[in-house]
Design a protein around this motif. Structure first.
Motif, PDB file in Angstrom:
ATOM      1  N   LEU A 192     -19.230  -7.631  -1.696  1.00  0.00           N
ATOM      2  CA  LEU A 192     -17.796  -7.831  -1.901  1.00  0.00           C
ATOM      3  C   LEU A 192     -17.128  -6.491  -2.153  1.00  0.00           C
ATOM      4  O   LEU A 192     -17.684  -5.630  -2.825  1.00  0.00           O
ATOM      5  CB  LEU A 192     -17.541  -8.753  -3.101  1.00  0.00           C
ATOM      6  N   THR A 193     -15.918  -6.323  -1.613  1.00  0.00           N
ATOM      7  CA  THR A 193     -15.145  -5.100  -1.816  1.00  0.00           C
ATOM      8  C   THR A 193     -13.705  -5.472  -2.135  1.00  0.00           C
ATOM      9  O   THR A 193     -13.129  -6.369  -1.502  1.00  0.00           O
ATOM     10  CB  THR A 193     -15.179  -4.205  -0.561  1.00  0.00           C
ATOM     11  N   PHE A 194     -13.124  -4.775  -3.112  1.00  0.00           N
ATOM     12  CA  PHE A 194     -11.751  -5.038  -3.532  1.00  0.00           C
ATOM     13  C   PHE A 194     -11.005  -3.725  -3.714  1.00  0.00           C
ATOM     14  O   PHE A 194     -11.609  -2.690  -4.009  1.00  0.00           O
ATOM     15  CB  PHE A 194     -11.728  -5.807  -4.867  1.00  0.00           C
ATOM     16  N   GLU A 195      -9.697  -3.792  -3.576  1.00  0.00           N
ATOM     17  CA  GLU A 195      -8.858  -2.647  -3.907  1.00  0.00           C
ATOM     18  C   GLU A 195      -8.594  -2.655  -5.402  1.00  0.00           C
ATOM     19  O   GLU A 195      -8.239  -3.694  -5.973  1.00  0.00           O
ATOM     20  CB  GLU A 195      -7.540  -2.718  -3.142  1.00  0.00           C
ATOM     21  N   ASN A 196      -8.805  -1.520  -6.043  1.00  0.00           N
ATOM     22  CA  ASN A 196      -8.554  -1.391  -7.477  1.00  0.00           C
ATOM     23  C   ASN A 196      -7.045  -1.327  -7.722  1.00  0.00           C
ATOM     24  O   ASN A 196      -6.317  -0.679  -6.968  1.00  0.00           O
ATOM     25  CB  ASN A 196      -9.216  -0.117  -7.998  1.00  0.00           C
ATOM     26  N   ASP A 197      -6.586  -1.980  -8.759  1.00  0.00           N
ATOM     27  CA  ASP A 197      -5.175  -1.896  -9.148  1.00  0.00           C
ATOM     28  C   ASP A 197      -5.012  -0.674 -10.060  1.00  0.00           C
ATOM     29  O   ASP A 197      -4.982  -0.785 -11.283  1.00  0.00           O
ATOM     30  CB  ASP A 197      -4.732  -3.171  -9.864  1.00  0.00           C
ATOM     31  N   ILE A 198      -4.920   0.486  -9.434  1.00  0.00           N
ATOM     32  CA  ILE A 198      -4.889   1.749 -10.173  1.00  0.00           C
ATOM     33  C   ILE A 198      -3.675   1.826 -11.100  1.00  0.00           C
ATOM     34  O   ILE A 198      -3.775   2.345 -12.224  1.00  0.00           O
ATOM     35  CB  ILE A 198      -4.883   2.945  -9.189  1.00  0.00           C
ATOM     36  N   GLU A 199      -2.560   1.311 -10.662  1.00  0.00           N
ATOM     37  CA  GLU A 199      -1.358   1.348 -11.496  1.00  0.00           C
ATOM     38  C   GLU A 199      -1.577   0.603 -12.803  1.00  0.00           C
ATOM     39  O   GLU A 199      -1.236   1.096 -13.889  1.00  0.00           O
ATOM     40  CB  GLU A 199      -0.173   0.745 -10.726  1.00  0.00           C
ATOM     41  N   LEU A 200      -2.162  -0.585 -12.726  1.00  0.00           N
ATOM     42  CA  LEU A 200      -2.428  -1.361 -13.938  1.00  0.00           C
ATOM     43  C   LEU A 200      -3.508  -0.686 -14.776  1.00  0.00           C
ATOM     44  O   LEU A 200      -3.425  -0.669 -16.012  1.00  0.00           O
ATOM     45  CB  LEU A 200      -2.839  -2.788 -13.574  1.00  0.00           C
ATOM     46  N   VAL A 201      -4.508  -0.110 -14.129  1.00  0.00           N
ATOM     47  CA  VAL A 201      -5.566   0.604 -14.852  1.00  0.00           C
ATOM     48  C   VAL A 201      -4.970   1.730 -15.699  1.00  0.00           C
ATOM     49  O   VAL A 201      -5.316   1.887 -16.880  1.00  0.00           O
ATOM     50  CB  VAL A 201      -6.613   1.171 -13.867  1.00  0.00           C
ATOM     51  N   GLN A 202      -4.078   2.511 -15.118  1.00  0.00           N
ATOM     52  CA  GLN A 202      -3.473   3.619 -15.859  1.00  0.00           C
ATOM     53  C   GLN A 202      -2.673   3.113 -17.058  1.00  0.00           C
ATOM     54  O   GLN A 202      -2.716   3.703 -18.143  1.00  0.00           O
ATOM     55  CB  GLN A 202      -2.574   4.446 -14.925  1.00  0.00           C
ATOM     56  N   SER A 203      -1.964   2.012 -16.884  1.00  0.00           N
ATOM     57  CA  SER A 203      -1.207   1.438 -17.991  1.00  0.00           C
ATOM     58  C   SER A 203      -2.142   0.931 -19.087  1.00  0.00           C
ATOM     59  O   SER A 203      -1.866   1.107 -20.285  1.00  0.00           O
ATOM     60  CB  SER A 203      -0.320   0.298 -17.475  1.00  0.00           C
ATOM     61  N   MET A 204      -3.263   0.333 -18.685  1.00  0.00           N
ATOM     62  CA  MET A 204      -4.244  -0.132 -19.666  1.00  0.00           C
ATOM     63  C   MET A 204      -4.826   1.030 -20.461  1.00  0.00           C
ATOM     64  O   MET A 204      -5.003   0.944 -21.679  1.00  0.00           O
ATOM     65  CB  MET A 204      -5.351  -0.916 -18.957  1.00  0.00           C
ATOM     66  N   LEU A 205      -5.124   2.124 -19.770  1.00  0.00           N
ATOM     67  CA  LEU A 205      -5.650   3.307 -20.453  1.00  0.00           C
ATOM     68  C   LEU A 205      -4.639   3.862 -21.454  1.00  0.00           C
ATOM     69  O   LEU A 205      -4.996   4.256 -22.568  1.00  0.00           O
ATOM     70  CB  LEU A 205      -6.026   4.375 -19.429  1.00  0.00           C
ATOM     71  N   GLU A 206      -3.369   3.879 -21.071  1.00  0.00           N
ATOM     72  CA  GLU A 206      -2.321   4.372 -21.971  1.00  0.00           C
ATOM     73  C   GLU A 206      -2.179   3.468 -23.190  1.00  0.00           C
ATOM     74  O   GLU A 206      -2.089   3.951 -24.330  1.00  0.00           O
ATOM     75  CB  GLU A 206      -1.000   4.461 -21.217  1.00  0.00           C
ATOM     76  N   GLU A 207      -2.139   2.175 -22.967  1.00  0.00           N
ATOM     77  CA  GLU A 207      -1.986   1.236 -24.083  1.00  0.00           C
ATOM     78  C   GLU A 207      -3.201   1.281 -25.013  1.00  0.00           C
ATOM     79  O   GLU A 207      -3.061   1.173 -26.230  1.00  0.00           O
ATOM     80  CB  GLU A 207      -1.780  -0.188 -23.549  1.00  0.00           C
ATOM     81  N   SER A 208      -4.380   1.446 -24.433  1.00  0.00           N
ATOM     82  CA  SER A 208      -5.581   1.549 -25.247  1.00  0.00           C
ATOM     83  C   SER A 208      -5.537   2.805 -26.113  1.00  0.00           C
ATOM     84  O   SER A 208      -5.853   2.762 -27.315  1.00  0.00           O
ATOM     85  CB  SER A 208      -6.819   1.566 -24.340  1.00  0.00           C
ATOM     86  N   ALA A 209      -5.125   3.929 -25.513  1.00  0.00           N
ATOM     87  CA  ALA A 209      -5.015   5.180 -26.274  1.00  0.00           C
ATOM     88  C   ALA A 209      -3.997   5.042 -27.399  1.00  0.00           C
ATOM     89  O   ALA A 209      -4.225   5.520 -28.523  1.00  0.00           O
ATOM     90  CB  ALA A 209      -4.625   6.326 -25.339  1.00  0.00           C
ATOM     91  N   ASN A 210      -2.883   4.380 -27.118  1.00  0.00           N
ATOM     92  CA  ASN A 210      -1.855   4.171 -28.139  1.00  0.00           C
ATOM     93  C   ASN A 210      -2.356   3.321 -29.294  1.00  0.00           C
ATOM     94  O   ASN A 210      -1.852   3.434 -30.423  1.00  0.00           O
ATOM     95  CB  ASN A 210      -0.620   3.510 -27.519  1.00  0.00           C
ATOM     96  N   SER A 211      -3.357   2.472 -29.015  1.00  0.00           N
ATOM     97  CA  SER A 211      -3.925   1.606 -30.049  1.00  0.00           C
ATOM     98  C   SER A 211      -5.105   2.265 -30.764  1.00  0.00           C
ATOM     99  O   SER A 211      -5.686   1.660 -31.664  1.00  0.00           O
ATOM    100  CB  SER A 211      -4.394   0.288 -29.420  1.00  0.00           C
ATOM    101  N   GLY A 212      -5.472   3.458 -30.325  1.00  0.00           N
ATOM    102  CA  GLY A 212      -6.598   4.146 -30.949  1.00  0.00           C
ATOM    103  C   GLY A 212      -7.953   3.606 -30.535  1.00  0.00           C
ATOM    104  O   GLY A 212      -8.955   3.850 -31.209  1.00  0.00           O
ATOM    105  N   ILE A 213      -8.000   2.890 -29.418  1.00  0.00           N
ATOM    106  CA  ILE A 213      -9.260   2.346 -28.925  1.00  0.00           C
ATOM    107  C   ILE A 213      -9.780   3.251 -27.815  1.00  0.00           C
ATOM    108  O   ILE A 213      -9.119   3.418 -26.785  1.00  0.00           O
ATOM    109  CB  ILE A 213      -9.072   0.911 -28.377  1.00  0.00           C
ATOM    110  N   PRO A 214     -10.947   3.870 -27.984  1.00  0.00           N
ATOM    111  CA  PRO A 214     -11.463   4.779 -26.959  1.00  0.00           C
ATOM    112  C   PRO A 214     -11.857   4.038 -25.680  1.00  0.00           C
ATOM    113  O   PRO A 214     -12.576   3.037 -25.728  1.00  0.00           O
ATOM    114  CB  PRO A 214     -12.686   5.421 -27.624  1.00  0.00           C
ATOM    115  N   ALA A 215     -11.359   4.543 -24.556  1.00  0.00           N
ATOM    116  CA  ALA A 215     -11.670   3.959 -23.252  1.00  0.00           C
ATOM    117  C   ALA A 215     -12.077   5.069 -22.290  1.00  0.00           C
ATOM    118  O   ALA A 215     -11.396   6.090 -22.182  1.00  0.00           O
ATOM    119  CB  ALA A 215     -10.468   3.194 -22.697  1.00  0.00           C
ATOM    120  N   VAL A 216     -13.190   4.867 -21.610  1.00  0.00           N
ATOM    121  CA  VAL A 216     -13.734   5.848 -20.678  1.00  0.00           C
ATOM    122  C   VAL A 216     -13.336   5.470 -19.259  1.00  0.00           C
ATOM    123  O   VAL A 216     -13.417   4.301 -18.866  1.00  0.00           O
ATOM    124  CB  VAL A 216     -15.273   5.896 -20.783  1.00  0.00           C
TER     125      VAL A 216
END
Length: 287
Positions: free
Chosen positions: A86-110
């Protein structure tokens, strides 16, 4: 209308994929029926993006992981079926927003990049925890982008807050999103179970299914540590992230199926996102 449409819990035994099971999947017919029902519902919701949270991708002790490659591909080659791919297109825009929100919450995300994973001796791509639910969903509906999230060994409170960060990112995106938490329950239900037998495995599964069906998510997160350890589960962390995603909604849970035909507990459930909760007066709890 909110954009987080619904959450679902899927199990992930590769044996329920017919090309892998080769007939053995029939022993888990209730689970397969539950996966098909959930997949048909997801088709009717027509999400633009599906977020899948898995315990079997690259897992770090001190951070969650989010795949950032443009294309996300997986197969069952580790289960002698490389042709099921299976192959899918990543939703990069949503990923970037998730990374930002996680950083704002102090939760480390790699950010799970190929070069980073290579340094740890890991391979990029979709793991079987993601692939099994996506196999069934793709049989019904495939017109969606994907976000691939890997749990971390953070505290349950941190994982819940990470889920809340995902929920905020989804709200800001204004995209129609479904969240899948992939996980199995006890791996110790019978003497021939993969992790051996423990009588508390059945106790854990029965309690989890009851609490989930009653919408008592905070009680699930507060289960006794010894019980969790004895059960040998792999789903509580992904489930906790899903609970966090839904923290601002009135959630209507429904258990589609539960069984343990191979000594491992499999649960399929819907956590429908109802009306938003009011924020005043401490009403942001998840019950």
């Amino acid at each position: 209308m909110h954009t987080l449409l619904s959450g679902y819990i899927f199990p992930h035994p590769p044996i329920i994929v017919p090309e892998v099971g080769r007939g053995e999947e029939n022993k888990a017919s209730e689970t397969i029926e539950g996966c098909i029902r959930a997949s048909e519902e997801i088709k009717s919701l027509k999400p633009e993006t599906i977020i899948v949270i898995t315990p079997h991708g690259p897992v770090f002790r001190d951070a969650v992981g989010i795949s950032v490659e443009k294309r996300l591909t997986g197969s069952f080659r580790n289960f002698r079926c490389p042709e099921v791919r299976l192959t899918f297109e990543n939703d990069i825009e949503l990923v970037q927003s998730m990374l930002e929100e996680s950083a704002n919450s102090g939760i480390p995300a790699v950010q799970l990049k190929s070069e980073l994973l290579a340094g740890f001796g890991m391979e990029p791509g979709l793991d079987h925890g993601a692939m099994v639910p996506l196999y069934y969903i793709s049989k019904q509906f495939s017109d969606f982008k994907l976000v691939h999230v890997c749990m971390g060994f953070l505290t349950f409170d941190q994982l819940f807050e990470f889920g809340a960060a995902i929920g905020r990112a989804v709200d800001k995106s204004e995209k129609r999103v479904v969240v899948i938490a992939s996980g199995d329950l006890s791996h110790r239900l019978t003497p021939d179970a993969p992790c051996g037998y423990n009588h508390r495995g059945r106790e854990f599964d029965e309690l989890f299914v009851r609490l989930l069906g009653e919408g008592r998510f905070s009680d699930v997160m507060a289960l006794e540590e010894d019980l969790i350890e004895d059960a040998g589960e792999c789903g509580l962390r992904p489930f906790t992230i899903l609970f966090g995603c839904l923290k601002d909604y009135g959630v209507q849970p429904e258990i589609f199926s539960y069984e343990g035909p191979f000594g491992v507990g499999y649960c399929v459930a819907r956590l429908a996102a109802g009306d938003r909760k009011l924020r005043e007066g401490g009403s942001e709890g998840n019950e």
